[in-house]
Design a protein around this motif. Structure first.
Motif, PDB file in Angstrom:
ATOM      1  N   ASN A 155       0.829  -1.209   0.000  1.00 16.06           N
ATOM      2  CA  ASN A 155       0.000   0.000   0.000  1.00 16.06           C
ATOM      3  C   ASN A 155       0.858   1.252   0.000  1.00 16.06           C
ATOM      4  OD1 ASN A 155      -2.276  -1.623   0.101  1.00 16.06           O
ATOM      5  ND2 ASN A 155      -2.559  -1.398   2.311  1.00 16.06           N
ATOM      6  N   LEU A 156       1.949   1.218   0.771  1.00 15.61           N
ATOM      7  CA  LEU A 156       2.857   2.360   0.840  1.00 15.61           C
ATOM      8  C   LEU A 156       3.514   2.620  -0.515  1.00 15.61           C
ATOM      9  CD1 LEU A 156       4.340   4.495   2.536  1.00 15.61           C
ATOM     10  CD2 LEU A 156       6.012   2.745   3.135  1.00 15.61           C
ATOM     11  N   LYS A 157       3.930   1.555  -1.186  1.00 14.63           N
ATOM     12  CA  LYS A 157       4.545   1.703  -2.506  1.00 14.63           C
ATOM     13  C   LYS A 157       3.542   2.241  -3.524  1.00 14.63           C
ATOM     14  CE  LYS A 157       7.884  -2.091  -1.947  1.00 14.63           C
ATOM     15  NZ  LYS A 157       8.274  -3.437  -2.446  1.00 14.63           N
ATOM     16  N   ALA A 162       1.725  10.299  -2.800  1.00 15.93           N
ATOM     17  CA  ALA A 162       0.936  10.973  -1.771  1.00 15.93           C
ATOM     18  C   ALA A 162       1.646  10.942  -0.424  1.00 15.93           C
ATOM     19  CB  ALA A 162      -0.440  10.325  -1.658  1.00 15.93           C
ATOM     20  N   VAL A 163       2.331   9.844  -0.137  1.00 20.05           N
ATOM     21  CA  VAL A 163       3.069   9.725   1.123  1.00 20.05           C
ATOM     22  C   VAL A 163       4.220  10.717   1.159  1.00 20.05           C
ATOM     23  CG1 VAL A 163       4.594   8.210   2.446  1.00 20.05           C
ATOM     24  CG2 VAL A 163       2.416   7.337   1.573  1.00 20.05           C
ATOM     25  N   ILE A 167       4.905  13.766   3.871  1.00 20.04           N
ATOM     26  CA  ILE A 167       6.154  13.873   4.629  1.00 20.04           C
ATOM     27  C   ILE A 167       6.769  15.257   4.464  1.00 20.04           C
ATOM     28  CG2 ILE A 167       8.548  13.048   4.740  1.00 20.04           C
ATOM     29  CD1 ILE A 167       7.476  10.247   4.096  1.00 20.04           C
ATOM     30  N   LEU A 168       6.815  15.765   3.238  1.00 16.39           N
ATOM     31  CA  LEU A 168       7.384  17.090   2.981  1.00 16.39           C
ATOM     32  C   LEU A 168       6.576  18.178   3.687  1.00 16.39           C
ATOM     33  CD1 LEU A 168       8.326  16.744  -0.796  1.00 16.39           C
ATOM     34  CD2 LEU A 168       9.911  16.964   1.133  1.00 16.39           C
ATOM     35  N   THR A 193       4.910   9.462  11.350  1.00 10.57           N
ATOM     36  CA  THR A 193       4.149   8.210  11.401  1.00 10.57           C
ATOM     37  C   THR A 193       2.660   8.478  11.206  1.00 10.57           C
ATOM     38  OG1 THR A 193       5.783   7.217  12.907  1.00 10.57           O
ATOM     39  CG2 THR A 193       3.600   6.163  12.791  1.00 10.57           C
ATOM     40  N   GLN A 194       2.162   9.500  11.897  1.00 11.03           N
ATOM     41  CA  GLN A 194       0.749   9.857  11.766  1.00 11.03           C
ATOM     42  C   GLN A 194       0.423  10.336  10.350  1.00 11.03           C
ATOM     43  OE1 GLN A 194       0.093  12.781  14.835  1.00 11.03           O
ATOM     44  NE2 GLN A 194       0.317  11.308  16.510  1.00 11.03           N
ATOM     45  N   ALA A 195       1.349  11.090   9.764  1.00 10.48           N
ATOM     46  CA  ALA A 195       1.118  11.602   8.411  1.00 10.48           C
ATOM     47  C   ALA A 195       1.036  10.463   7.400  1.00 10.48           C
ATOM     48  CB  ALA A 195       2.230  12.573   8.026  1.00 10.48           C
TER      49      ALA A 195
END
Length: 220
Positions: A155-157, A162-163, A167-168, A193-195
Motif C-alpha cells: 500500500n505504501l509503494k 501521496a506519502v 512527509i514534505l 508516522t501519523q502523516a
C-alpha cells in the motif's frame, strides 16, 4: 348378541385408522420442518442467503494481518542482505521460519522483545525541506516499520507519491528548535508516522505503520 360383540371391534379399527393418519401427518410435518432448516443452513453457509460469510472472507483476505515474532524473516536467512519488504528486511526467496530453518536453531526472544515481527521498508530518495519560519533546511532519509504483513508495504509503494507529499508538508511545518533536540526528533518521528498512516487510511482504509526511522538527518 353377535351384532353387539362386533361393534366395539369396528370402533377400535376406526380409532387405529385415525391414529395412523395422525402419525403419518406428524412425521410429514417433521420432515418438512427439518428439510427447511437444513436447506436454510446450507444456503446461508454457501452464501446464497445474505452473503455475510462471503463478505467477511473477502474483507479478511484484503486486511493486513499481524505477523508473530516467531514468523519474522531474519537477515541471516538471506545471507545478511537487507532489502525492501519482507519481515525484518528479508527478500522473497527466503524459506518460512527465517533463521530457524536456515540455521537450525530457534531465534532467542530475549526479555522485553517485540511480540510481533518488524517489517522494514526504506523510502527511496531523501527528503529536503525548509524549516518553519527559518532560513535553515532539513534533509532526512526515512525508513518505516510495520508489524503487519507485506500488504502494508505494498500500500505504501502504491501511494508513495501521496506519502512523500505528506512527509514534505510535515517537515516544512517543523520548528527549527525542535530538530536540534532528542525530544524534538522523537516528536517529529511520531508526526511523520501519523502523516503516513493518514494517507494510507484515506487511500486504503488501513494504516499499519508502527514507526518511522531516520536513516539520515542533516540540518543546514
Amino acid at each position: 348378541m353377535s351384532d353387539k360383540a362386533e361393534a366395539p371391534e369396528g370402533g377400535a379399527k376406526k380409532k387405529k385408522g385415525k391414529l395412523g393418519k395422525l402419525l403419518v401427518v406428524g412425521v410429514g410435518l417433521i420432515a418438512l420442518v427439518g428439510g427447511g432448516v437444513g436447506a436454510g443452513l446450507y444456503a446461508a453457509n454457501s452464501g446464497l442467503i445474505g452473503g455475510g460469510g462471503h463478505a467477511e472472507k473477502e474483507e479478511d483476505k484484503n486486511t493486513p494481518h499481524l505477523v508473530p515474532k516467531s514468523e519474522e524473516k531474519r537477515a541471516s536467512a538471506a545471507g545478511g542482505e537487507g532489502g525492501e519488504g519482507g519481515h525484518g528486511g528479508g527478500g522473497e526467496g527466503e524459506s518460512e521460519g527465517g533463521s530457524e530453518k536456515a540455521e537450525g536453531l530457534p531465534t532467542p526472544a530475549g526479555e522485553g522483545g517485540d511480540k510481533y515481527a518488524s517489517n522494514y521498508f526504506t523510502l527511496e530518495k531523501e527528503f529536503t525541506s525548509n524549516l518553519k519560519e527559518s532560513v535553515h533546511f532539513i534533509q532526512v532519509g526515512i525508513a518505516v516499520s510495520t508489524p503487519y504483513d507485506d500488504r502494508v508495504i505494498d500500500n505504501l509503494k502504491t501511494h508513495e507519491i501521496a506519502v512523500r507529499s505528506a512527509i514534505l508538508m510535515t517537515l516544512s511545518n517543523t520548528d527549527e528548535e525542535s530538530v536540534f533536540t532528542q525530544e524534538g526528533k522523537e516528536q517529529l518521528q511520531r508526526k511523520l508516522t501519523q502523516a503516513i498512516n493518514g494517507v494510507l487510511k484515506q487511500k486504503e482504509g488501513f494504516g499499519g505503520i508502527g514507526n518511522v526511522y531516520f536513516t539520515n538527518f542533516v540540518v543546514q
